[in-house]
Design a protein around this motif. Structure first.
Motif, PDB file in Angstrom:
ATOM      1  N   HIS A   3     -13.474   4.403  23.873  1.00  0.00           N
ATOM      2  CA  HIS A   3     -14.287   6.440  23.681  1.00  0.00           C
ATOM      3  C   HIS A   3     -14.314   6.399  25.276  1.00  0.00           C
ATOM      4  O   HIS A   3     -15.402   6.782  25.349  1.00  0.00           O
ATOM      5  CB  HIS A   3     -15.093   5.786  22.635  1.00  0.00           C
ATOM      6  CG  HIS A   3     -14.685   5.312  21.416  1.00  0.00           C
ATOM      7  ND1 HIS A   3     -13.501   5.770  20.690  1.00  0.00           N
ATOM      8  CD2 HIS A   3     -14.960   4.282  20.596  1.00  0.00           C
ATOM      9  CE1 HIS A   3     -12.821   5.676  19.978  1.00  0.00           C
ATOM     10  NE2 HIS A   3     -13.584   4.174  19.522  1.00  0.00           N
ATOM     11  N   GLN A  54      -0.126  12.502  24.539  1.00  0.00           N
ATOM     12  CA  GLN A  54      -0.523  10.661  23.798  1.00  0.00           C
ATOM     13  C   GLN A  54      -1.753   9.805  23.699  1.00  0.00           C
ATOM     14  O   GLN A  54      -2.065   9.601  23.279  1.00  0.00           O
ATOM     15  CB  GLN A  54       1.020  10.086  23.705  1.00  0.00           C
ATOM     16  CG  GLN A  54       2.129  10.982  22.837  1.00  0.00           C
ATOM     17  CD  GLN A  54       3.325   9.352  22.648  1.00  0.00           C
ATOM     18  OE1 GLN A  54       3.520   8.239  23.994  1.00  0.00           O
ATOM     19  NE2 GLN A  54       4.384   9.974  23.094  1.00  0.00           N
ATOM     20  N   PRO A  57      -7.520  12.777  24.293  1.00  0.00           N
ATOM     21  CA  PRO A  57      -8.253  13.040  23.291  1.00  0.00           C
ATOM     22  C   PRO A  57      -7.356  13.807  21.748  1.00  0.00           C
ATOM     23  O   PRO A  57      -7.276  14.580  22.455  1.00  0.00           O
ATOM     24  CB  PRO A  57      -9.641  13.427  23.565  1.00  0.00           C
ATOM     25  CG  PRO A  57      -9.913  13.012  25.304  1.00  0.00           C
ATOM     26  CD  PRO A  57      -8.682  13.527  25.302  1.00  0.00           C
ATOM     27  N   ASN A  58      -8.903  13.738  21.138  1.00  0.00           N
ATOM     28  CA  ASN A  58      -7.956  14.834  20.498  1.00  0.00           C
ATOM     29  C   ASN A  58      -7.848  16.299  20.187  1.00  0.00           C
ATOM     30  O   ASN A  58      -8.100  16.977  19.519  1.00  0.00           O
ATOM     31  CB  ASN A  58      -8.935  14.439  18.358  1.00  0.00           C
ATOM     32  CG  ASN A  58      -7.884  12.759  18.133  1.00  0.00           C
ATOM     33  OD1 ASN A  58      -7.351  12.926  18.319  1.00  0.00           O
ATOM     34  ND2 ASN A  58      -9.125  12.213  17.416  1.00  0.00           N
ATOM     35  N   GLU A  59      -9.408  16.710  21.725  1.00  0.00           N
ATOM     36  CA  GLU A  59      -9.392  18.285  21.443  1.00  0.00           C
ATOM     37  C   GLU A  59      -8.450  18.556  22.150  1.00  0.00           C
ATOM     38  O   GLU A  59      -8.278  20.011  22.655  1.00  0.00           O
ATOM     39  CB  GLU A  59     -11.507  18.399  22.032  1.00  0.00           C
ATOM     40  CG  GLU A  59     -11.095  17.434  23.502  1.00  0.00           C
ATOM     41  CD  GLU A  59     -11.930  16.062  23.120  1.00  0.00           C
ATOM     42  OE1 GLU A  59     -12.558  15.423  23.976  1.00  0.00           O
ATOM     43  OE2 GLU A  59     -11.781  15.674  22.067  1.00  0.00           O
ATOM     44  N   MET A  61      -5.105  19.926  22.821  1.00  0.00           N
ATOM     45  CA  MET A  61      -3.664  20.134  21.351  1.00  0.00           C
ATOM     46  C   MET A  61      -2.680  20.925  22.349  1.00  0.00           C
ATOM     47  O   MET A  61      -2.745  22.018  23.766  1.00  0.00           O
ATOM     48  CB  MET A  61      -4.249  21.438  20.472  1.00  0.00           C
ATOM     49  CG  MET A  61      -3.075  21.998  19.711  1.00  0.00           C
ATOM     50  SD  MET A  61      -3.730  22.646  18.589  1.00  0.00           S
ATOM     51  CE  MET A  61      -3.369  21.574  16.775  1.00  0.00           C
ATOM     52  N   ASN A  70      -7.685  22.300  26.220  1.00  0.00           N
ATOM     53  CA  ASN A  70      -9.108  21.506  25.930  1.00  0.00           C
ATOM     54  C   ASN A  70      -8.939  22.511  24.380  1.00  0.00           C
ATOM     55  O   ASN A  70      -9.933  23.608  24.996  1.00  0.00           O
ATOM     56  CB  ASN A  70      -9.359  21.360  26.795  1.00  0.00           C
ATOM     57  CG  ASN A  70     -10.971  20.579  26.269  1.00  0.00           C
ATOM     58  OD1 ASN A  70     -11.408  20.874  25.329  1.00  0.00           O
ATOM     59  ND2 ASN A  70     -11.488  20.031  27.316  1.00  0.00           N
ATOM     60  N   CYS A  98       0.427  24.977  13.885  1.00  0.00           N
ATOM     61  CA  CYS A  98      -0.753  23.563  13.840  1.00  0.00           C
ATOM     62  C   CYS A  98      -2.223  23.850  14.882  1.00  0.00           C
ATOM     63  O   CYS A  98      -3.535  23.290  14.239  1.00  0.00           O
ATOM     64  CB  CYS A  98      -0.301  22.664  14.898  1.00  0.00           C
ATOM     65  SG  CYS A  98      -0.858  21.346  14.426  1.00  0.00           S
ATOM     66  N   ALA A 102      -5.914  24.142  13.304  1.00  0.00           N
ATOM     67  CA  ALA A 102      -7.433  23.394  14.043  1.00  0.00           C
ATOM     68  C   ALA A 102      -8.619  23.963  13.967  1.00  0.00           C
ATOM     69  O   ALA A 102      -9.310  23.440  14.468  1.00  0.00           O
ATOM     70  CB  ALA A 102      -6.660  23.124  15.561  1.00  0.00           C
TER      71      ALA A 102
END
Length: 108
Positions: A3, A54, A57-59, A61, A70, A98, A102
């Protein structure tokens, strides 16, 4: 070290440490990407957008065939365009649902 809030990229024969929070947008340029930061710096990195998304991090897109943003650095979203600093990025139709979902998840 799963992380991390940073990563190293190789550019100009150097390994440069970039914090994820400092990245505003990532622009695809074929087999390269151009990483823009909050400090108005740009880094050219040998990797495709498809491969890079891939490992982010998730933030982060993907909002267009050529752009990853970001979400934490978006100033506003209006008329199908995201504004980050002085850059305007159009959200592609195929990514809009999508993206809106988000954003709705992180609305107050």
């Amino acid at each position: 070290m799963e992380h991390n809030n940073f990563a190293f990229i190789k550019t100009d024969k150097k390994l440069i440490k970039i914090f994820f929070n400092d990245i505003t947008i990532i622009k695809g340029l074929g087999n390269y990407v151009e990483i823009h930061t909050t400090f108005n710096k740009k880094y050219l990195y040998y990797k495709t957008l498809k491969d890079l998304i891939q490992s982010l991090p998730n933030e982060f897109m993907r909002v267009h065939n050529s752009y990853i943003v970001n979400l934490t650095n978006i100033e506003y979203f209006e008329d199908n365009q995201i504004v980050i600093k002085d850059l305007k990025i159009t959200v592609a139709k195929s990514y809009k649902d999508c993206f809106v979902n988000a954003i709705n998840k992180i609305m107050m």
